[in-house]
Design an enzyme around this catalytic site. Structure first.
Site, PDB file in Angstrom:
ATOM      1  N   ARG A 109      11.385  -9.701   6.987  1.00 57.91           N
ATOM      2  CA  ARG A 109      11.237  -8.167   6.880  1.00 57.91           C
ATOM      3  C   ARG A 109      10.442  -7.680   8.159  1.00 57.91           C
ATOM      4  O   ARG A 109       9.582  -6.762   7.896  1.00 57.91           O
ATOM      5  CB  ARG A 109      10.595  -7.819   5.703  1.00 57.91           C
ATOM      6  CG  ARG A 109      11.295  -7.973   4.181  1.00 57.91           C
ATOM      7  CD  ARG A 109      10.476  -7.600   3.016  1.00 57.91           C
ATOM      8  NE  ARG A 109      11.202  -7.733   1.838  1.00 57.91           N
ATOM      9  CZ  ARG A 109      10.654  -7.757   0.559  1.00 57.91           C
ATOM     10  NH1 ARG A 109       9.309  -7.891   0.433  1.00 57.91           N
ATOM     11  NH2 ARG A 109      11.416  -8.102  -0.283  1.00 57.91           N
ATOM     12  N   TYR A 114      20.282  -9.885 -10.844  1.00 60.31           N
ATOM     13  CA  TYR A 114      20.370  -8.190 -10.728  1.00 60.31           C
ATOM     14  C   TYR A 114      21.594  -7.628 -11.366  1.00 60.31           C
ATOM     15  O   TYR A 114      21.478  -6.602 -12.249  1.00 60.31           O
ATOM     16  CB  TYR A 114      20.422  -7.861  -9.267  1.00 60.31           C
ATOM     17  CG  TYR A 114      19.328  -7.811  -8.415  1.00 60.31           C
ATOM     18  CD1 TYR A 114      17.988  -7.143  -8.716  1.00 60.31           C
ATOM     19  CD2 TYR A 114      19.062  -8.791  -7.181  1.00 60.31           C
ATOM     20  CE1 TYR A 114      17.088  -7.039  -7.887  1.00 60.31           C
ATOM     21  CE2 TYR A 114      17.985  -8.881  -6.421  1.00 60.31           C
ATOM     22  CZ  TYR A 114      16.947  -7.872  -6.837  1.00 60.31           C
ATOM     23  OH  TYR A 114      15.756  -7.871  -6.168  1.00 60.31           O
ATOM     24  N   ARG A 148      14.638   6.298   9.757  1.00 57.06           N
ATOM     25  CA  ARG A 148      15.240   6.237   8.236  1.00 57.06           C
ATOM     26  C   ARG A 148      15.028   7.765   7.857  1.00 57.06           C
ATOM     27  O   ARG A 148      15.312   7.595   6.451  1.00 57.06           O
ATOM     28  CB  ARG A 148      14.609   5.243   7.564  1.00 57.06           C
ATOM     29  CG  ARG A 148      15.135   3.872   7.689  1.00 57.06           C
ATOM     30  CD  ARG A 148      16.611   3.624   6.891  1.00 57.06           C
ATOM     31  NE  ARG A 148      16.412   4.253   5.625  1.00 57.06           N
ATOM     32  CZ  ARG A 148      15.939   3.650   4.437  1.00 57.06           C
ATOM     33  NH1 ARG A 148      15.460   2.388   4.679  1.00 57.06           N
ATOM     34  NH2 ARG A 148      15.968   4.096   3.361  1.00 57.06           N
TER      35      ARG A 148
END
Length: 351
Positions: free
Chosen positions: A32, A156, A45
């Site tokens: 990250r 998920y 973003r």
């Protein structure tokens, strides 16, 4: 597999450490490293959704490059998300801010599994176009491609989103192993297709993230997960690039994760590297493992912990580890001061 002509990065410290060669300096990159900790990322973003960003080649390239310019890390990691191949294949999902991936129709039955689509390489063309842009932009810096491991993707899909206890996932594993293994087989196919597409486009290494594997016992991991992760690593071996395997809270699983076939095993902050090499066994490089929360503790604490990890890494190499890549034990936390990361890179390069 048709392949892009992969760059020859013979002087890369990251690739040297990953393959058991002697690097010119201790390599460092951060999981990250691109993202919310960087003001330039937040600016870029604004008004752009996460999945929209992941399917825009120019944005993928720019976001991946930002930490290279700022921090001088020894590897870039492709800006993407582990659910991107599921979305590309046609599964109805979204990444909800503050929640994570949310699945519109969770997978609970054998019929649900058999209705899942497969991934065609052209469906991730935006991702591979981003890789092509990056291999031109990165110069001598290697690019790491990645994918989510089949178990984490399954969690998920079965839970419908993030889960603390993974109760529906574990219930399917134990109550309906036939459905479970068929689901993992489909997700393994999708993972392999996604990684092969990135490899064909020119990535220099790959990392398989099994983010939630630490929720499992060793026995459950071996029975329900390991065979599928092994198949991923076998199917991408022919590309000849370093393969990294990482999970969070996987100290009890490190030996089995090492058996899955990766060249490098990522270690979170809970297990010292000298213990990790005992569990993983000799012949594989280790990656890690500074606690990302330590980055909030001030320069003296960060330096002390970095030096401790470097010392343990050197000891692990004498115990049989093939090399060490400095990293965090998980991803950069959103409120991390980017200046701390830049200073840490400089320090690691001196150790």
């Amino acid at each position: 597999m048709s392949t892009h002509t992969r760059r020859r990065l013979t002087d890369s410290p990251f690739l040297a450490a990953a393959t058991g060669a002697a690097p010119s300096r201790r390599p460092v990159w951060f999981m990250r490293q691109a993202g919310r900790s960087l003001p330039e990322y937040r600016e870029l973003r604004k008004g752009v959704g996460m999945l929209e960003s992941c399917f825009d080649p120019e944005l993928v390239c720019e976001i991946t490059m930002q930490p290279i310019r700022r921090h001088g890390v020894d590897a870039a990691i492709l800006f993407s998300d582990i659910v991107v191949p599921l979305k590309a294949a046609g599964i109805d999902l979204d990444i909800v801010a503050g929640v994570g991936p949310v699945i519109a129709a969770p997978v609970r039955t054998i019929a649900d599994v058999r209705a899942l689509p497969r991934l065609r390489p052209e469906e991730v063309g935006a991702v591979t176009d981003g890789v092509t842009l990056l291999t031109d932009a990165l110069g001598d810096t290697p690019l790491i491609g990645f994918a989510g491991a089949p178990f984490t993707l399954a969690s998920y899909l079965v839970e419908g989103g993030p889960s603390k206890n993974h109760e529906r996932t574990k219930a399917m594993m134990h109550a309906d192993p036939t459905t479970w293994h068929e689901l993992l087989g489909v997700l393994t196919d999708i993972t392999i297709a996604f990684l092969q597409a990135q490899l064909a486009a020119g990535v220099d290494a790959v990392q398989l993230f099994d983010s939630w594997a630490g929720a499992l016992s060793l026995a459950d991991y071996r029975e329900f997960v390991l065979p599928h992760s092994e198949r991923v690593f076998v199917e991408i071996a022919e590309a000849g690039v370093p393969r990294i395997h990482f999970g969070v809270g996987t100290g009890e699983l490190l030996g089995a994760m090492g058996e899955a076939g990766a060249d490098v095993v990522g270690v979170d902050w809970r297990v010292p590297l000298t213990e990790a090499v005992r569990r993983v066994g000799p012949g594989k490089a280790l990656q890690g493992n500074l606690d990302p929360a330590v980055l909030f503790a001030g320069p003296a604490a960060v330096e002390a912990e970095a030096r401790r990890i470097a010392h343990e890494a050197d000891a692990a190499i004498t115990m049989g580890a093939a090399g060490h890549i400095f990293n965090l034990g998980h991803g950069v936390l959103p409120d991390t001061d980017p200046g701390v990361l830049t200073a840490l890179v400089q320090l690691v390069h001196e150790l």
